[in-house]
Design a protein around this motif. Structure first.
Motif, PDB file in Angstrom:
ATOM      1  N   LYS A  72      30.194 -10.121  72.378  1.00 50.62           N
ATOM      2  CA  LYS A  72      29.920  -8.718  72.721  1.00 50.62           C
ATOM      3  C   LYS A  72      30.882  -7.825  71.950  1.00 50.62           C
ATOM      4  CE  LYS A  72      30.287 -10.008  77.059  1.00 50.62           C
ATOM      5  NZ  LYS A  72      30.355 -10.108  78.519  1.00 50.62           N
ATOM      6  N   GLU A  73      30.341  -6.796  71.305  1.00 49.05           N
ATOM      7  CA  GLU A  73      31.192  -5.892  70.525  1.00 49.05           C
ATOM      8  C   GLU A  73      32.115  -5.103  71.455  1.00 49.05           C
ATOM      9  OE1 GLU A  73      28.406  -3.619  68.274  1.00 49.05           O
ATOM     10  OE2 GLU A  73      28.085  -5.200  66.793  1.00 49.05           O
ATOM     11  N   ALA A  74      33.346  -4.914  71.011  1.00 46.55           N
ATOM     12  CA  ALA A  74      34.334  -4.173  71.808  1.00 46.55           C
ATOM     13  C   ALA A  74      34.151  -2.675  71.596  1.00 46.55           C
ATOM     14  CB  ALA A  74      35.733  -4.605  71.410  1.00 46.55           C
ATOM     15  N   PHE A  75      34.692  -1.880  72.527  1.00 46.53           N
ATOM     16  CA  PHE A  75      34.493  -0.431  72.545  1.00 46.53           C
ATOM     17  C   PHE A  75      35.834   0.278  72.393  1.00 46.53           C
ATOM     18  CE2 PHE A  75      34.388   3.552  74.972  1.00 46.53           C
ATOM     19  CZ  PHE A  75      33.217   4.147  74.539  1.00 46.53           C
ATOM     20  N   ARG A 145      37.513  -3.375  76.147  1.00 45.40           N
ATOM     21  CA  ARG A 145      37.929  -1.996  75.848  1.00 45.40           C
ATOM     22  C   ARG A 145      39.204  -2.088  75.009  1.00 45.40           C
ATOM     23  NH1 ARG A 145      37.105   3.267  78.431  1.00 45.40           N
ATOM     24  NH2 ARG A 145      38.084   4.715  76.975  1.00 45.40           N
ATOM     25  N   LEU A 146      39.245  -1.299  73.928  1.00 51.57           N
ATOM     26  CA  LEU A 146      40.351  -1.412  72.975  1.00 51.57           C
ATOM     27  C   LEU A 146      41.196  -0.151  72.899  1.00 51.57           C
ATOM     28  CD1 LEU A 146      38.407  -2.946  69.932  1.00 51.57           C
ATOM     29  CD2 LEU A 146      39.676  -4.210  71.680  1.00 51.57           C
ATOM     30  N   THR A 147      42.398  -0.319  72.353  1.00 55.91           N
ATOM     31  CA  THR A 147      43.249   0.789  71.939  1.00 55.91           C
ATOM     32  C   THR A 147      43.787   0.463  70.555  1.00 55.91           C
ATOM     33  OG1 THR A 147      45.211   2.109  72.442  1.00 55.91           O
ATOM     34  CG2 THR A 147      45.305  -0.197  73.059  1.00 55.91           C
ATOM     35  N   ALA A 148      44.062   1.499  69.766  1.00 55.19           N
ATOM     36  CA  ALA A 148      44.677   1.276  68.455  1.00 55.19           C
ATOM     37  C   ALA A 148      46.165   1.624  68.508  1.00 55.19           C
ATOM     38  CB  ALA A 148      43.970   2.114  67.396  1.00 55.19           C
ATOM     39  N   GLU A 149      46.653   1.938  69.699  1.00 56.29           N
ATOM     40  CA  GLU A 149      48.075   2.220  69.914  1.00 56.29           C
ATOM     41  C   GLU A 149      48.727   0.924  70.390  1.00 56.29           C
ATOM     42  OE1 GLU A 149      50.348   6.216  71.421  1.00 56.29           O
ATOM     43  OE2 GLU A 149      48.600   5.543  72.551  1.00 56.29           O
ATOM     44  N   ILE A 150      49.272   0.155  69.473  1.00 57.18           N
ATOM     45  CA  ILE A 150      49.740  -1.203  69.744  1.00 57.18           C
ATOM     46  C   ILE A 150      51.079  -1.184  70.496  1.00 57.18           C
ATOM     47  CG2 ILE A 150      50.251  -3.464  68.710  1.00 57.18           C
ATOM     48  CD1 ILE A 150      47.346  -2.372  68.275  1.00 57.18           C
ATOM     49  N   SER A 151      51.194  -2.078  71.483  1.00 58.26           N
ATOM     50  CA  SER A 151      52.469  -2.242  72.203  1.00 58.26           C
ATOM     51  C   SER A 151      52.711  -3.732  72.448  1.00 58.26           C
ATOM     52  CB  SER A 151      52.447  -1.484  73.532  1.00 58.26           C
ATOM     53  OG  SER A 151      51.436  -1.994  74.382  1.00 58.26           O
ATOM     54  N   LEU A 152      53.989  -4.131  72.401  1.00 58.00           N
ATOM     55  CA  LEU A 152      54.366  -5.526  72.648  1.00 58.00           C
ATOM     56  C   LEU A 152      55.323  -5.538  73.833  1.00 58.00           C
ATOM     57  CD1 LEU A 152      54.085  -5.106  69.329  1.00 58.00           C
ATOM     58  CD2 LEU A 152      54.754  -7.495  69.323  1.00 58.00           C
ATOM     59  N   ALA A 153      54.852  -6.077  74.952  1.00 57.06           N
ATOM     60  CA  ALA A 153      55.631  -6.017  76.195  1.00 57.06           C
ATOM     61  C   ALA A 153      56.572  -7.200  76.321  1.00 57.06           C
ATOM     62  CB  ALA A 153      54.684  -5.978  77.391  1.00 57.06           C
ATOM     63  N   GLY A 154      57.831  -6.898  76.610  1.00 58.53           N
ATOM     64  CA  GLY A 154      58.825  -7.901  76.949  1.00 58.53           C
ATOM     65  C   GLY A 154      59.263  -7.697  78.385  1.00 58.53           C
ATOM     66  N   ARG A 155      60.229  -8.470  78.818  1.00 60.41           N
ATOM     67  CA  ARG A 155      60.741  -8.362  80.186  1.00 60.41           C
ATOM     68  C   ARG A 155      61.463  -7.027  80.411  1.00 60.41           C
ATOM     69  NH1 ARG A 155      61.105  -9.315  85.626  1.00 60.41           N
ATOM     70  NH2 ARG A 155      63.209  -9.736  86.325  1.00 60.41           N
ATOM     71  N   ASN A 156      62.253  -6.595  79.406  1.00 59.85           N
ATOM     72  CA  ASN A 156      63.076  -5.389  79.553  1.00 59.85           C
ATOM     73  C   ASN A 156      62.613  -4.218  78.695  1.00 59.85           C
ATOM     74  OD1 ASN A 156      65.259  -6.736  81.204  1.00 59.85           O
ATOM     75  ND2 ASN A 156      65.405  -7.968  79.345  1.00 59.85           N
ATOM     76  N   ILE A 157      61.913  -4.524  77.623  1.00 60.16           N
ATOM     77  CA  ILE A 157      61.510  -3.486  76.656  1.00 60.16           C
ATOM     78  C   ILE A 157      60.026  -3.659  76.304  1.00 60.16           C
ATOM     79  CG2 ILE A 157      61.862  -2.623  74.297  1.00 60.16           C
ATOM     80  CD1 ILE A 157      64.713  -3.752  74.435  1.00 60.16           C
TER      81      ILE A 157
END
Length: 524
Positions: A72-75, A145-157
């Protein structure tokens, strides 16, 4: 109520199977959250980052459909492109295997910010490649559902590529601590990186934050080679496994034990805990018992009782839960419960018990979207207000964004809860051993003929001469009725020259029977 929740002990039970990993979060030995993660192939999960390809641009929706490799194509909506989409776009277009990717990344200017009232067709064209991240998993007929604002989640940051801002969690109240953390993280981050400082970072020293920031930056930079090498749809990197994601978001001093029944996953979990919270490494334990880990900790029993359409509660009350495409509906029933002669007080008590179970069920099944709860009608406005406050307190520990509205005049409570993945559904029904799912059983009139045919087969074909016949008490009375010489059992013994020991078992259904040989083995 919130202080009670904080004091509860938490155990995480991890069951590793050949095809999936199952996670059960227990609070005071009661199942609160249940997750499953496939260990075969890739499932499209929240946090996964892809190099996607634009398939359709829809100006009327101000959105586009993107191919990320799923059926299925993402939006993606225009507003989900992010403030600094042009920076990500320039990086994708300019990156190639011959250039210095680190130099390229740091040389790309951040900005100008995307216009709020802009149009998708001015930013995306069919066939264009873009870096995107899943924020909502495929549900029913809809794609991710997509975003182009990338984030990488860690425990503290939470690391934010192509960003400048460093923000601190509002839950950190001390001004001195907020300033310390912001200054520290700003000094750690290279050019063109921003960050969100999470609540868990409060009181952490520089070494912990430096190590985490470094690992997140490495994870992001490791994906650059794929972007430069391959201009086709590809998974760049995934979130951590659900085990580590749950630990990252929930781990605190109330965690007492983490039980794992697989040595490899045990070592991975222990390693991850040693990175994010070294003092808690000792709570990770390898389960080596003979019975399945979920049976030992009574998780299986709780799953069976909690995931059905009808959910029993204390003192005879029960819930009926129905999930549809549009919403989830929960009906509260009092059953036969009557603690006092005061009807209004009884109803209020039942509704409070139901509220506790509903708050648990929403987390357990990960129910999202609109939830309508039909509480039992109460005349007292004071009780209605109290119930609303009680429900809000119970939902306070829920990580998903939610909103609880007061009861309507019809006794309905409306709850909205963030929906990022499909509702967890588990079939708790089992096939009937008598009819084998057909809904039909043989006539009771001919049951003696069926048993005799089986007996004849075992004697003539298998050569058995000594049997134990297990039957229900009703069938046992039928087979042994009459005088000793005239009962079915006595006739069979004479006719087939065999020994038959009759045992009545209340666990068997009315017409169910089982033959065992002299060794106690069940005969098929």
């Amino acid at each position: 109520m919130s202080t009670e929740i904080e004091k509860q002990e938490k155990d995480l039970v991890v069951s590793v199977g050949p095809t999936e990993v199952k996670l059960a979060l227990m609070e005071n030995h009661k199942l609160i959250e249940y997750n499953r993660e496939s260990s075969q192939g890739h499932s499209y999960s929240v946090g996964d980052v892809f190099l996607g390809k634009v398939k359709k641009v829809m100006p009327a929706l101000n959105a586009a459909f993107v191919d990320i490799g799923d059926t299925k194509e993402a939006f993606i909506h225009y507003l989900d492109l992010g403030l600094y989409f042009h920076s990500f776009d320039a990086f994708v277009k300019k990156s190639n295997q011959n250039c210095d990717l680190k130099q390229l990344y740091s040389s790309i200017p951040i900005g100008p910010a995307l216009e709020k009232e802009g149009h998708i067709e001015n930013e995306l064209q069919v066939g264009q490649m873009l870096i995107c991240q899943i924020v909502k998993e495929p549900i029913s007929t809809k794609g991710s559902r997509l975003t182009a604002e990338i984030s990488l989640a860690g425990r503290n940051i939470v690391l934010l590529p192509f960003a400048q801002k460093v923000s601190v969690s509002s839950k950190i109240s001390s001004k001195e601590e907020r300033k310390r953390l912001e200054t520290l993280v700003r000094n750690i981050l290279p050019h063109n990186y921003g960050a969100i400082i999470r609540t868990a970072s409060e009181g952490k020293n520089a070494a912990v934050l430096v190590a985490e920031a470094k690992s997140l930056i490495e994870k992001w930079e490791d994906s650059w080679k794929q972007i430069a090498r391959c201009k086709s749809v590809e998974l760049l990197f995934t979130e951590y496994s659900k085990t580590t994601t749950m630990l990252r978001d929930l781990l605190n001093d109330t965690f007492t034990n983490i039980y794992v029944d697989d040595e490899k996953v045990y070592e991975e979990t222990k390693k991850y805990i040693s990175l994010i919270s070294p003092e808690q490494e000792k709570i990770v334990k390898l389960y080596e018992g003979k019975e399945p880990i979920f049976d030992h900790f009574e998780v299986t029993r709780q799953i069976k009782s909690s995931f059905g359409k009808v959910v029993p509660m204390r003192q005879g009350a029960y819930l009926v839960i129905e999930s549809t495409e549009a919403m989830n509906v929960i009906d509260v029933n009092s059953g036969t419960r009557a603690k006092t002669s005061d009807y209004e007080q009884n109803v209020f008590e039942v509704n409070k018990i139901a509220a506790e179970e509903i708050a648990r069920q929403l987390r357990l099944r990960d129910m999202g979207g609109i939830i309508i709860v039909d509480f039992i009608d109460m005349d007292s406005q004071e009780h209605r207000n109290e119930l609303h406050k009680y429900m809000m307190n119970l939902m306070a520990s829920d990580r998903a964004k939610h909103n609880v509205l007061p009861l309507t005049k019809f006794g309905l409570m409306q709850i909205t809860r963030q929906r990022i993945r499909p509702v967890t559904e588990i079939n708790t029904q089992e096939q009937c051993p008598l009819c084998h799912g057909t809904g039909k059983v043989a006539s009771s009139v001919v049951i003696d003929e069926q048993i005799e045919r089986k007996l004849a087969y075992y004697v003539t074909e298998k050569g058995c001469r000594e049997f134990t016949l297990k039957v229900s008490p009703i069938l046992g009375a039928y087979l042994s009725r009459g005088l000793w010489n005239n009962s079915y059992l006595s006739k069979w013994k004479k006719k087939y020259k065999c020994k038959i020991k009759l045992i009545e078992d209340t666990g068997l259904s009315v017409l169910q029977y089982e033959f065992y040989d002299s060794e106690g083995e069940l005969l098929e």
